[in-house]
Design a protein around this motif. Structure first.
Motif, mmCIF file in Angstrom:
data_model
loop_
_atom_site.group_PDB
_atom_site.id
_atom_site.type_symbol
_atom_site.label_atom_id
_atom_site.label_comp_id
_atom_site.label_asym_id
_atom_site.label_seq_id
_atom_site.Cartn_x
_atom_site.Cartn_y
_atom_site.Cartn_z
ATOM 1 N N TYR A 74 4.792 0.856 10.409
ATOM 2 C CA TYR A 74 4.217 1.140 9.098
ATOM 3 C C TYR A 74 2.705 0.951 9.035
ATOM 4 O O TYR A 74 2.032 1.648 8.284
ATOM 5 N N ALA A 75 2.165 0.003 9.797
ATOM 6 C CA ALA A 75 0.714 -0.214 9.775
ATOM 7 C C ALA A 75 -0.030 1.048 10.215
ATOM 8 O O ALA A 75 -1.103 1.365 9.694
ATOM 9 N N PHE B 21 -4.711 6.729 4.581
ATOM 10 C CA PHE B 21 -5.209 6.133 3.342
ATOM 11 C C PHE B 21 -6.474 5.318 3.597
ATOM 12 O O PHE B 21 -7.426 5.349 2.801
ATOM 13 N N PHE B 22 -6.492 4.609 4.721
ATOM 14 C CA PHE B 22 -7.640 3.763 5.053
ATOM 15 C C PHE B 22 -8.892 4.608 5.262
ATOM 16 O O PHE B 22 -9.988 4.248 4.799
ATOM 17 N N GLU C 47 7.867 10.082 9.247
ATOM 18 C CA GLU C 47 8.091 8.827 9.963
ATOM 19 C C GLU C 47 8.955 9.093 11.196
ATOM 20 O O GLU C 47 9.736 10.050 11.231
ATOM 21 N N SER D 124 10.443 10.335 2.774
ATOM 22 C CA SER D 124 10.200 9.983 4.166
ATOM 23 C C SER D 124 11.508 10.080 4.938
ATOM 24 O O SER D 124 12.605 10.134 4.355
ATOM 25 N N TYR E 249 0.832 4.003 9.638
ATOM 26 C CA TYR E 249 0.938 5.046 8.613
ATOM 27 C C TYR E 249 0.022 4.789 7.428
ATOM 28 O O TYR E 249 0.088 5.492 6.431
ATOM 29 N N THR E 250 -0.827 3.777 7.530
ATOM 30 C CA THR E 250 -1.835 3.525 6.497
ATOM 31 C C THR E 250 -3.213 4.022 6.919
ATOM 32 O O THR E 250 -4.167 3.907 6.148
ATOM 33 N N LEU E 251 -3.323 4.568 8.137
ATOM 34 C CA LEU E 251 -4.634 4.970 8.640
ATOM 35 C C LEU E 251 -5.227 6.120 7.836
ATOM 36 O O LEU E 251 -6.439 6.182 7.623
ATOM 37 N N HIS F 71 -5.952 7.896 13.241
ATOM 38 C CA HIS F 71 -4.946 8.626 12.466
ATOM 39 C C HIS F 71 -4.494 9.877 13.215
ATOM 40 O O HIS F 71 -3.289 10.174 13.274
#
Length: 268
Positions: free
Chosen positions: A76-77, A83-84, A266, A61, A79-81, A153
Protein backbone atom coordinates in the motif's frame (compact mmCIF):
# COMPACT_ATOMS: atom_id res chain seq x y z
CA UNK A 1 -51.42 33.48 -3.61
CA UNK A 2 -48.90 33.73 -6.45
CA UNK A 3 -47.18 30.64 -7.83
CA UNK A 4 -43.79 31.76 -6.47
CA UNK A 5 -45.11 32.31 -2.96
CA UNK A 6 -46.96 28.99 -3.14
CA UNK A 7 -43.69 27.20 -3.99
CA UNK A 8 -41.91 28.88 -1.10
CA UNK A 9 -44.78 27.89 1.20
CA UNK A 10 -44.65 24.28 -0.01
CA UNK A 11 -40.88 24.14 0.45
CA UNK A 12 -41.18 25.54 3.97
CA UNK A 13 -43.87 22.98 4.87
CA UNK A 14 -41.73 20.19 3.40
CA UNK A 15 -38.69 21.26 5.44
CA UNK A 16 -40.80 21.57 8.58
CA UNK A 17 -42.16 18.06 8.07
CA UNK A 18 -38.67 16.55 8.08
CA UNK A 19 -36.67 15.83 11.18
CA UNK A 20 -33.65 17.91 10.15
CA UNK A 21 -30.81 19.41 12.11
CA UNK A 22 -30.32 23.18 11.80
CA UNK A 23 -27.30 22.59 9.55
CA UNK A 24 -29.26 20.28 7.23
CA UNK A 25 -32.20 22.67 7.09
CA UNK A 26 -29.91 25.60 6.27
CA UNK A 27 -28.14 23.62 3.54
CA UNK A 28 -31.40 22.51 1.91
CA UNK A 29 -32.86 26.01 2.10
CA UNK A 30 -29.75 27.42 0.39
CA UNK A 31 -29.84 24.63 -2.23
CA UNK A 32 -33.49 25.34 -3.03
CA UNK A 33 -32.79 29.06 -3.30
CA UNK A 34 -29.86 28.54 -5.69
CA UNK A 35 -31.66 25.87 -7.70
CA UNK A 36 -34.62 28.16 -8.38
CA UNK A 37 -32.22 30.63 -9.99
CA UNK A 38 -29.60 28.44 -11.66
CA UNK A 39 -31.35 25.04 -12.03
CA UNK A 40 -28.26 23.23 -10.77
CA UNK A 41 -30.25 20.14 -9.77
CA UNK A 42 -31.37 19.67 -13.39
CA UNK A 43 -27.79 19.84 -14.59
CA UNK A 44 -26.63 17.42 -11.89
CA UNK A 45 -29.34 14.96 -12.89
CA UNK A 46 -28.30 15.33 -16.54
CA UNK A 47 -24.66 14.59 -15.68
CA UNK A 48 -25.72 11.60 -13.58
CA UNK A 49 -27.81 10.25 -16.47
CA UNK A 50 -24.91 10.66 -18.91
CA UNK A 51 -22.59 8.97 -16.45
CA UNK A 52 -24.69 5.83 -16.10
CA UNK A 53 -25.50 5.71 -19.82
CA UNK A 54 -21.77 5.39 -20.47
CA UNK A 55 -21.79 2.07 -18.58
CA UNK A 56 -19.17 3.34 -16.16
CA UNK A 57 -18.85 1.87 -12.71
CA UNK A 58 -17.67 3.41 -9.52
CA UNK A 59 -13.99 2.57 -9.14
CA UNK A 60 -13.18 -0.56 -7.20
CA UNK A 61 -9.73 -1.81 -6.36
CA UNK A 62 -8.81 -5.44 -6.93
CA UNK A 63 -8.82 -5.94 -3.18
CA UNK A 64 -12.51 -4.94 -3.15
CA UNK A 65 -13.43 -6.83 -6.31
CA UNK A 66 -11.86 -10.13 -5.26
CA UNK A 67 -12.48 -9.81 -1.51
CA UNK A 68 -8.82 -10.23 -0.65
CA UNK A 69 -9.14 -8.90 2.93
CA UNK A 70 -6.15 -6.59 2.63
CA UNK A 71 -3.88 -9.48 1.71
CA UNK A 72 -1.43 -7.18 -0.01
CA UNK A 73 -1.17 -4.56 2.75
CA UNK A 74 2.62 -4.36 2.36
CA UNK A 75 2.15 -2.90 -1.14
CA UNK A 76 0.00 0.00 0.00
CA UNK A 77 2.84 2.46 0.66
CA UNK A 78 3.81 2.21 -3.02
CA UNK A 79 0.27 3.15 -4.03
CA UNK A 80 0.57 6.56 -2.38
CA UNK A 81 3.36 7.74 -4.69
CA UNK A 82 0.94 9.26 -7.19
CA UNK A 83 -0.82 11.23 -4.48
CA UNK A 84 2.55 12.18 -2.98
CA UNK A 85 3.82 13.57 -6.30
CA UNK A 86 0.57 15.52 -6.80
CA UNK A 87 0.85 16.99 -3.30
CA UNK A 88 4.47 17.99 -3.96
CA UNK A 89 3.36 19.62 -7.22
CA UNK A 90 0.72 21.69 -5.42
CA UNK A 91 3.28 22.83 -2.81
CA UNK A 92 5.78 23.72 -5.55
CA UNK A 93 3.12 25.64 -7.47
CA UNK A 94 2.03 27.70 -4.47
CA UNK A 95 5.57 28.46 -3.30
CA UNK A 96 6.62 29.24 -6.88
CA UNK A 97 3.74 31.69 -7.28
CA UNK A 98 4.87 33.48 -4.12
CA UNK A 99 8.45 33.61 -5.37
CA UNK A 100 7.16 35.14 -8.60
CA UNK A 101 6.25 38.33 -6.71
CA UNK A 102 9.96 39.05 -6.20
CA UNK A 103 11.76 37.40 -9.11
CA UNK A 104 12.77 39.41 -12.19
CA UNK A 105 13.76 37.46 -15.35
CA UNK A 106 16.49 39.86 -16.50
CA UNK A 107 20.06 39.10 -17.54
CA UNK A 108 21.31 42.70 -17.52
CA UNK A 109 23.55 43.88 -14.67
CA UNK A 110 24.66 47.15 -13.20
CA UNK A 111 28.10 46.86 -14.80
CA UNK A 112 30.62 44.50 -16.42
CA UNK A 113 31.61 41.53 -14.30
CA UNK A 114 28.66 41.98 -11.95
CA UNK A 115 25.88 39.52 -11.25
CA UNK A 116 22.70 39.50 -13.32
CA UNK A 117 19.50 41.12 -12.13
CA UNK A 118 17.88 37.67 -11.89
CA UNK A 119 20.67 36.44 -9.61
CA UNK A 120 20.48 39.61 -7.50
CA UNK A 121 16.78 38.99 -6.98
CA UNK A 122 17.43 35.41 -5.89
CA UNK A 123 20.06 36.72 -3.48
CA UNK A 124 17.57 39.25 -2.15
CA UNK A 125 15.00 36.51 -1.60
CA UNK A 126 17.51 34.29 0.18
CA UNK A 127 19.19 36.95 2.34
CA UNK A 128 16.91 39.92 2.87
CA UNK A 129 13.30 38.86 2.32
CA UNK A 130 11.55 37.73 5.48
CA UNK A 131 11.04 33.95 5.30
CA UNK A 132 12.53 34.12 1.79
CA UNK A 133 15.13 31.43 2.47
CA UNK A 134 12.42 29.11 3.76
CA UNK A 135 10.13 29.89 0.83
CA UNK A 136 12.74 29.12 -1.81
CA UNK A 137 13.85 26.00 0.08
CA UNK A 138 10.25 24.76 0.16
CA UNK A 139 9.95 25.36 -3.58
CA UNK A 140 13.23 23.63 -4.37
CA UNK A 141 12.68 20.60 -2.14
CA UNK A 142 9.07 20.11 -3.20
CA UNK A 143 10.19 20.13 -6.83
CA UNK A 144 12.86 17.54 -6.09
CA UNK A 145 10.41 15.40 -4.10
CA UNK A 146 7.94 15.62 -6.97
CA UNK A 147 10.55 14.46 -9.48
CA UNK A 148 11.58 11.52 -7.31
CA UNK A 149 7.98 10.56 -6.50
CA UNK A 150 6.92 10.65 -10.16
CA UNK A 151 9.88 8.46 -11.13
CA UNK A 152 9.16 5.92 -8.37
CA UNK A 153 5.47 6.00 -9.24
CA UNK A 154 6.29 5.07 -12.83
CA UNK A 155 8.50 2.22 -11.61
CA UNK A 156 5.71 0.90 -9.40
CA UNK A 157 3.22 1.00 -12.27
CA UNK A 158 5.64 -0.84 -14.54
CA UNK A 159 6.72 -3.59 -12.15
CA UNK A 160 3.18 -4.30 -10.95
CA UNK A 161 1.86 -4.46 -14.52
CA UNK A 162 -0.60 -1.62 -13.95
CA UNK A 163 0.10 -0.26 -17.44
CA UNK A 164 -1.64 -3.17 -19.18
CA UNK A 165 -5.13 -3.25 -20.68
CA UNK A 166 -7.30 -1.25 -20.09
CA UNK A 167 -4.85 1.28 -18.61
CA UNK A 168 -2.56 1.83 -21.62
CA UNK A 169 -3.80 5.38 -22.21
CA UNK A 170 -3.08 6.45 -18.65
CA UNK A 171 0.38 4.90 -18.88
CA UNK A 172 1.16 6.97 -21.97
CA UNK A 173 -0.22 10.04 -20.21
CA UNK A 174 2.07 9.29 -17.29
CA UNK A 175 5.06 9.16 -19.65
CA UNK A 176 4.10 12.61 -20.94
CA UNK A 177 3.79 13.89 -17.37
CA UNK A 178 7.21 12.62 -16.27
CA UNK A 179 8.73 14.18 -19.39
CA UNK A 180 7.10 17.52 -18.60
CA UNK A 181 8.35 17.17 -15.02
CA UNK A 182 11.89 17.00 -16.39
CA UNK A 183 11.24 20.13 -18.48
CA UNK A 184 9.83 21.81 -15.38
CA UNK A 185 13.00 21.03 -13.47
CA UNK A 186 15.34 22.12 -16.25
CA UNK A 187 13.59 25.44 -16.93
CA UNK A 188 13.49 26.22 -13.21
CA UNK A 189 17.17 25.33 -12.86
CA UNK A 190 18.08 28.09 -15.32
CA UNK A 191 16.07 30.87 -13.67
CA UNK A 192 18.66 31.91 -11.02
CA UNK A 193 21.06 32.62 -13.92
CA UNK A 194 24.16 31.74 -11.92
CA UNK A 195 27.16 29.74 -13.11
CA UNK A 196 25.33 26.42 -12.74
CA UNK A 197 22.37 27.76 -14.69
CA UNK A 198 24.61 29.24 -17.40
CA UNK A 199 26.47 26.04 -18.14
CA UNK A 200 23.32 23.92 -17.88
CA UNK A 201 21.81 26.24 -20.48
CA UNK A 202 24.89 25.94 -22.67
CA UNK A 203 24.60 22.15 -22.52
CA UNK A 204 20.97 22.49 -23.55
CA UNK A 205 21.94 24.58 -26.56
CA UNK A 206 24.56 22.05 -27.65
CA UNK A 207 22.09 19.17 -27.22
CA UNK A 208 19.53 21.03 -29.32
CA UNK A 209 22.08 21.69 -32.07
CA UNK A 210 22.95 17.99 -32.16
CA UNK A 211 19.43 17.06 -33.29
CA UNK A 212 19.53 16.07 -36.98
CA UNK A 213 17.86 18.38 -39.51
CA UNK A 214 15.91 20.55 -37.04
CA UNK A 215 18.65 21.20 -34.45
CA UNK A 216 19.18 24.86 -35.29
CA UNK A 217 15.44 25.52 -35.37
CA UNK A 218 14.99 23.88 -31.94
CA UNK A 219 17.86 25.90 -30.47
CA UNK A 220 16.40 29.15 -31.74
CA UNK A 221 12.92 28.24 -30.51
CA UNK A 222 13.89 27.11 -27.00
CA UNK A 223 16.98 29.22 -26.31
CA UNK A 224 16.56 32.22 -28.58
CA UNK A 225 19.70 31.49 -30.56
CA UNK A 226 22.96 29.56 -30.48
CA UNK A 227 24.31 31.30 -27.36
CA UNK A 228 22.70 32.24 -24.08
CA UNK A 229 21.12 35.68 -23.78
CA UNK A 230 18.16 37.58 -22.37
CA UNK A 231 15.97 35.70 -24.85
CA UNK A 232 17.04 32.40 -23.27
CA UNK A 233 16.06 33.45 -19.75
CA UNK A 234 12.82 34.97 -21.00
CA UNK A 235 11.87 31.75 -22.75
CA UNK A 236 12.67 29.61 -19.72
CA UNK A 237 10.64 31.95 -17.51
CA UNK A 238 7.59 31.86 -19.79
CA UNK A 239 7.87 28.10 -20.11
CA UNK A 240 8.26 27.53 -16.36
CA UNK A 241 5.68 30.02 -15.09
CA UNK A 242 3.04 30.50 -17.77
CA UNK A 243 2.95 27.46 -20.07
CA UNK A 244 3.89 24.33 -18.13
CA UNK A 245 1.69 24.90 -15.03
CA UNK A 246 -1.50 25.04 -17.11
CA UNK A 247 -0.55 22.07 -19.30
CA UNK A 248 0.63 19.89 -16.39
CA UNK A 249 -2.36 20.76 -14.18
CA UNK A 250 -4.76 19.82 -16.98
CA UNK A 251 -2.97 16.53 -17.66
CA UNK A 252 -2.85 15.66 -13.95
CA UNK A 253 -6.60 16.26 -13.69
CA UNK A 254 -7.20 13.96 -16.69
CA UNK A 255 -4.80 11.37 -15.26
CA UNK A 256 -6.57 11.31 -11.88
CA UNK A 257 -9.97 11.26 -13.61
CA UNK A 258 -9.02 8.13 -15.56
CA UNK A 259 -7.80 6.47 -12.35
CA UNK A 260 -11.14 7.33 -10.73
CA UNK A 261 -13.07 5.76 -13.61
CA UNK A 262 -10.93 2.62 -13.96
CA UNK A 263 -10.05 2.04 -10.34
CA UNK A 264 -6.67 1.32 -8.78
CA UNK A 265 -4.81 -1.65 -10.24
CA UNK A 266 -3.69 -3.36 -7.07
CA UNK A 267 -1.72 -6.63 -7.39
CA UNK A 268 -3.90 -9.74 -7.44
Amino acid sequence: MSLEKKDEHDHKNWLDSKDLTPVEATFLTALIWVDKRLRIVDYLELLESLYYRSNLQMPKSHTEQYDLDNKFWYWYALYTLGFFSTLAYVVAAISGALLGFYYVPAVGSAGPGEASIAYDQIAFIMRDLQFGFMLRSIHRWSAQVMTAAVFLHMLRVYFTGAYKEPRELNWLLGIVLISLTMVFGYSGYLLPWDQLAFWAGQIGVEMSLSIPLIGEWVAQLLFGGFSLSQATLQRMYILHVFLLPFVVTTLIAIHIGIVWVQGIAEPH
